[in-house]
Design an enzyme around this catalytic site. Structure first.
Site, PDB file in Angstrom:
ATOM      1  CE  LYS A   1      -1.747   3.068   1.886  1.00 55.06           C
ATOM      2  NZ  LYS A   1      -1.454   4.475   1.407  1.00 55.06           N
TER       3      LYS A   1
ATOM      4  CD  GLU B   1      13.539   1.408   8.958  1.00 54.28           C
ATOM      5  OE1 GLU B   1      13.961   2.664   9.358  1.00 54.28           O
ATOM      6  OE2 GLU B   1      14.225   0.492   9.123  1.00 54.28           O
TER       7      GLU B   1
ATOM      8  CB  CYS C   1      13.387   9.956   7.616  1.00 48.64           C
ATOM      9  SG  CYS C   1      13.943   8.655   6.490  1.00 48.64           S
TER      10      CYS C   1
ATOM     11  CD  GLU D   1      10.642  13.614  10.524  1.00 51.64           C
ATOM     12  OE1 GLU D   1       9.544  13.239  10.537  1.00 51.64           O
ATOM     13  OE2 GLU D   1      11.629  12.984  10.166  1.00 51.64           O
TER      14      GLU D   1
HETATM   15  P1  NAD Z   1       2.472   9.061   6.923  1.00 42.14           P
HETATM   16  O1  NAD Z   1       2.788   8.126   8.329  1.00 42.14           O
HETATM   17  O2  NAD Z   1       1.443   9.704   7.070  1.00 42.14           O
HETATM   18  O3  NAD Z   1       2.266   8.099   5.764  1.00 42.14           O
HETATM   19  C1  NAD Z   1       3.040   6.913   5.613  1.00 42.14           C
HETATM   20  C2  NAD Z   1       2.109   5.779   5.056  1.00 42.14           C
HETATM   21  O4  NAD Z   1       1.218   5.159   5.960  1.00 42.14           O
HETATM   22  C3  NAD Z   1       1.385   6.142   3.696  1.00 42.14           C
HETATM   23  O5  NAD Z   1       1.384   5.101   2.765  1.00 42.14           O
HETATM   24  C4  NAD Z   1       0.235   6.491   4.350  1.00 42.14           C
HETATM   25  O6  NAD Z   1      -0.924   6.310   3.392  1.00 42.14           O
HETATM   26  C5  NAD Z   1      -0.220   5.318   5.442  1.00 42.14           C
HETATM   27  N1  NAD Z   1      -1.099   5.491   6.411  1.00 42.14           N
HETATM   28  C6  NAD Z   1      -1.429   6.925   6.881  1.00 42.14           C
HETATM   29  N2  NAD Z   1      -2.243   6.478   8.245  1.00 42.14           N
HETATM   30  C7  NAD Z   1      -2.456   5.057   8.314  1.00 42.14           C
HETATM   31  C8  NAD Z   1      -3.151   4.411   8.979  1.00 42.14           C
HETATM   32  N3  NAD Z   1      -3.915   4.806   9.983  1.00 42.14           N
HETATM   33  N4  NAD Z   1      -3.114   3.054   8.932  1.00 42.14           N
HETATM   34  C9  NAD Z   1      -2.129   2.721   8.121  1.00 42.14           C
HETATM   35  N5  NAD Z   1      -1.525   3.054   7.304  1.00 42.14           N
HETATM   36  C10 NAD Z   1      -1.562   4.412   7.010  1.00 42.14           C
HETATM   37  O7  NAD Z   1       3.901   9.530   6.715  1.00 42.14           O
HETATM   38  P2  NAD Z   1       4.223  10.426   5.547  1.00 42.14           P
HETATM   39  O8  NAD Z   1       3.858  11.849   5.689  1.00 42.14           O
HETATM   40  O9  NAD Z   1       3.747   9.897   4.104  1.00 42.14           O
HETATM   41  O10 NAD Z   1       5.768  10.444   5.572  1.00 42.14           O
HETATM   42  C11 NAD Z   1       6.420  11.148   6.137  1.00 42.14           C
HETATM   43  C12 NAD Z   1       6.991  10.543   7.505  1.00 42.14           C
HETATM   44  O11 NAD Z   1       7.491   9.354   7.149  1.00 42.14           O
HETATM   45  C13 NAD Z   1       8.059  11.451   8.188  1.00 42.14           C
HETATM   46  O12 NAD Z   1       7.762  11.525   9.545  1.00 42.14           O
HETATM   47  C14 NAD Z   1       9.431  10.547   7.758  1.00 42.14           C
HETATM   48  O13 NAD Z   1      10.206  10.861   8.782  1.00 42.14           O
HETATM   49  C15 NAD Z   1       8.941   9.517   7.763  1.00 42.14           C
HETATM   50  N6  NAD Z   1       9.954   8.637   6.955  1.00 42.14           N
HETATM   51  C16 NAD Z   1      10.762   7.759   7.727  1.00 42.14           C
HETATM   52  C17 NAD Z   1      11.556   6.829   6.988  1.00 42.14           C
HETATM   53  C18 NAD Z   1      12.402   5.914   7.601  1.00 42.14           C
HETATM   54  O14 NAD Z   1      13.217   4.996   6.890  1.00 42.14           O
HETATM   55  N7  NAD Z   1      12.681   6.088   9.029  1.00 42.14           N
HETATM   56  C19 NAD Z   1      11.886   7.214   5.512  1.00 42.14           C
HETATM   57  C20 NAD Z   1      10.842   7.933   5.058  1.00 42.14           C
HETATM   58  C21 NAD Z   1       9.899   8.674   5.629  1.00 42.14           C
END
Ligand code: NAD
Length: 462
Positions: free
Chosen positions: A170, A245, A279, A369
């Site tokens: 997803k 992550e 990130c 962040e």
């Molecule tokens: P997000 O958590 O909003 O979304 C990430 C994914 O989760 C998307 O596919 C989203 O559709 C899904 N999602 C959202 N709500 C959900 C739920 N209730 N249940 C299941 N899935 C759900 O994050 P974002 O805004 O897309 O990405 C930015 C964040 O990701 C930042 O905080 C960043 O640091 C983090 N990030 C971490 C890494 C790492 O490797 N540690 C890498 C990239 C991004």
């Protein structure tokens, strides 16, 4: 832009169960470039069933054959690299050269590394009178973010396939076109039907249905700490494996013996890359008080070079969020020396490369962040003070240390509560484990450590 109007399930593009769609927006000009289906729990269920049905066959496939399919996938990613770069640029907004080099290039390295690891990994070992087998965990639910749309997918799917797991992906709603291209590549690589499945959709709908599905054995999630916490709780309640992550607030520690100009220049470049949507970006620059004013001037100068070179943020939501953080920094007393909250262009989700001086460790911009092109320079008095500041957030994903010699930098890095540290500008290594300490996550991606996340052990005694 090309888009599929269905889901890739069981080796074919199938109509979605519902009629809702998600609009994909180009963040440079704010125009809608495509629509993709918004998946429901019904689509997720069909995909998980396909993955379960394919599991016994794929798990029993010899590692050398799994390796051959991953190598074929890498070759397709190479052959279609221009299309991949153009797609990432269209939906994420990254400048094309960056998309070519990083967004299309790094996944090739990672897929290649797993083609090799699948062929060479010891899936069986002798321990005294036992034989220990590393077996696939089962069906993986992979949930990925938009910031490195293809890398985040490949960093989960390639090791899962190498391990013998099957996958339902997803992807992020902001960048589904790259995920659809990836599904095409998997198909072209001859991966058997049902081994990889794609459901596009909203996080709280399709993502949540996947994380909660009984047929999923491991949820591998990359994204925000807020969502990660929920997914961890859901998985824990079901006694399901989980890998998280999450976010970061990494420190770039410049010790007094370092080459200051180089450390500041590379540090600013690290944050500006991908418009700060990384990130592991070193968003807090820690400088000794004796060199602080010089570092501030160098950082402002370095940031100005990125004015015309960085792309926009991914969405209107992120644009508003990052500008809100910049306003908060000013309100809390930090000093703007480059950039600011004002939008530099009338159209597109652009934010100017921004540098804050006089940032204190407890300020919001030093704790939370931001996920935008914003660097905060923090002053320290001595090494213990620097360590306290570096370790003084809830995160622990990455970091950097600069010193006159590597040994001095290593001694400091060993005291940092963080998962990876670049020493004097060390290069990215696609085989090195990537993951967080503290609230930056659970588990590791990349290399053999990343493969181990998708394996469970069985021991037979003789
Ligand atoms: P997000 O958590 O909003 O979304 C990430 C994914 O989760 C998307 O596919 C989203 O559709 C899904 N999602 C959202 N709500 C959900 C739920 N209730 N249940 C299941 N899935 C759900 O994050 P974002 O805004 O897309 O990405 C930015 C964040 O990701 C930042 O905080 C960043 O640091 C983090 N990030 C971490 C890494 C790492 O490797 N540690 C890498 C990239 C991004």
């Amino acid at each position: 832009m090309k888009a599929h109007d269905g889901m890739y399930i069981d080796g074919a593009w199938r109509p979605a169960a519902g009629r809702d769609t998600i609009a994909v927006v180009n963040p440079v000009d704010e125009q809608v470039i495509a629509q993709v289906p918004a998946g429901t729990a019904e689509d997720v269920d069909a995909a998980v069933r396909a993955a379960r049905a394919a599991l016994p066959g794929w798990a029993a496939t010899a590692p050398a054959e799994r390796a051959a399919r991953i190598a074929a996938l890498r070759d397709v990613l190479v052959a279609r690299k221009d299309e991949i770069a153009a797609t990432v640029t269209a939906e994420l907004g990254a400048p094309l050269p960056f998309s070519q080099l990083v967004h299309a290039g790094v996944p090739v390295l990672v897929a290649g590394s797993y083609a090799e690891l699948a062929a060479s990994y010891a899936f069986e070992e002798k321990v005294g009178n036992s034989t220990v087998y590393a077996e696939p965990v089962g069906v993986v639910g992979a949930i990925t973010p938009w910031n490195y749309p293809l890398h985040q997918i490949v960093a989960k799917v390639a090791p899962a396939l190498a391990a013998g797991c099957t996958v339902v992906l997803k992807p992020a709603e902001d960048t589904p076109l790259t995920a659809q291209l990836f599904a095409e590549a998997v198909d072209e690589a001859g991966v058997p039907a049902g081994v990889f499945n794609l459901v596009t959709g909203l996080g709280p709908v399709a993502g949540q249905a996947l994380a909660e599905h009984d047929g999923v054995d491991l949820v591998s999630f990359t994204g925000s700490t807020a969502v990660g916490r929920r997914i961890g709780a859901t998985a824990g309640a079901a006694v399901k494996r989980v890998a998280l992550e999450l976010g970061g607030k990494s420190a770039n520690v410049i010790l007094p013996s370092a080459d200051l100009a180089k450390a500041v220049g590379v540090g600013v470049a690290n944050v500006m890359g991908n418009s700060g949507q990384t990130c592991s970006a070193w968003t807090r620059m820690l400088v000794h008080t004796s060199q602080y004013d010089e570092a501030v001037a160098l950082a402002a100068e370095a940031a100005a070079k990125y004015d015309d070179r960085i792309g926009p943020l991914v969405s209107a939501k992120q644009h508003a969020r990052v500008r809100g953080y910049i306003e908060k920094g000013v309100a809390e007393g930090a000093r703007l020396v480059a950039g600011g909250a004002e939008a530099p262009r009338e159209q597109g989700y652009f934010v100017s490369p921004t540098v804050f001086a006089d940032v204190t460790p407890e300020m919001t911009i030093a704790q939370e962040e931001i996920f935008g092109p914003v660097v905060s320079l923090i002053r320290y008095e001595d090494e213990d003070d620097a360590l306290r500041i570096a370790n003084g957030t809830v995160y622990g994903l990455a970091g950097a240390v600069w010193a006159g010699d590597d040994a001095e930098a290593v001694a400091f890095a060993r005291r940092m509560d963080t998962g990876q540290v670049d020493i004097n500008g060390g290069r990215f290594n696609p085989l090195a484990p990537f993951g967080g300490y503290k609230q930056s996550g659970v588990g590791r991606e990349l290399g053999s450590h990343g493969l181990a996340e998708y394996l469970q052990t069985k021991s037979l005694q003789f």
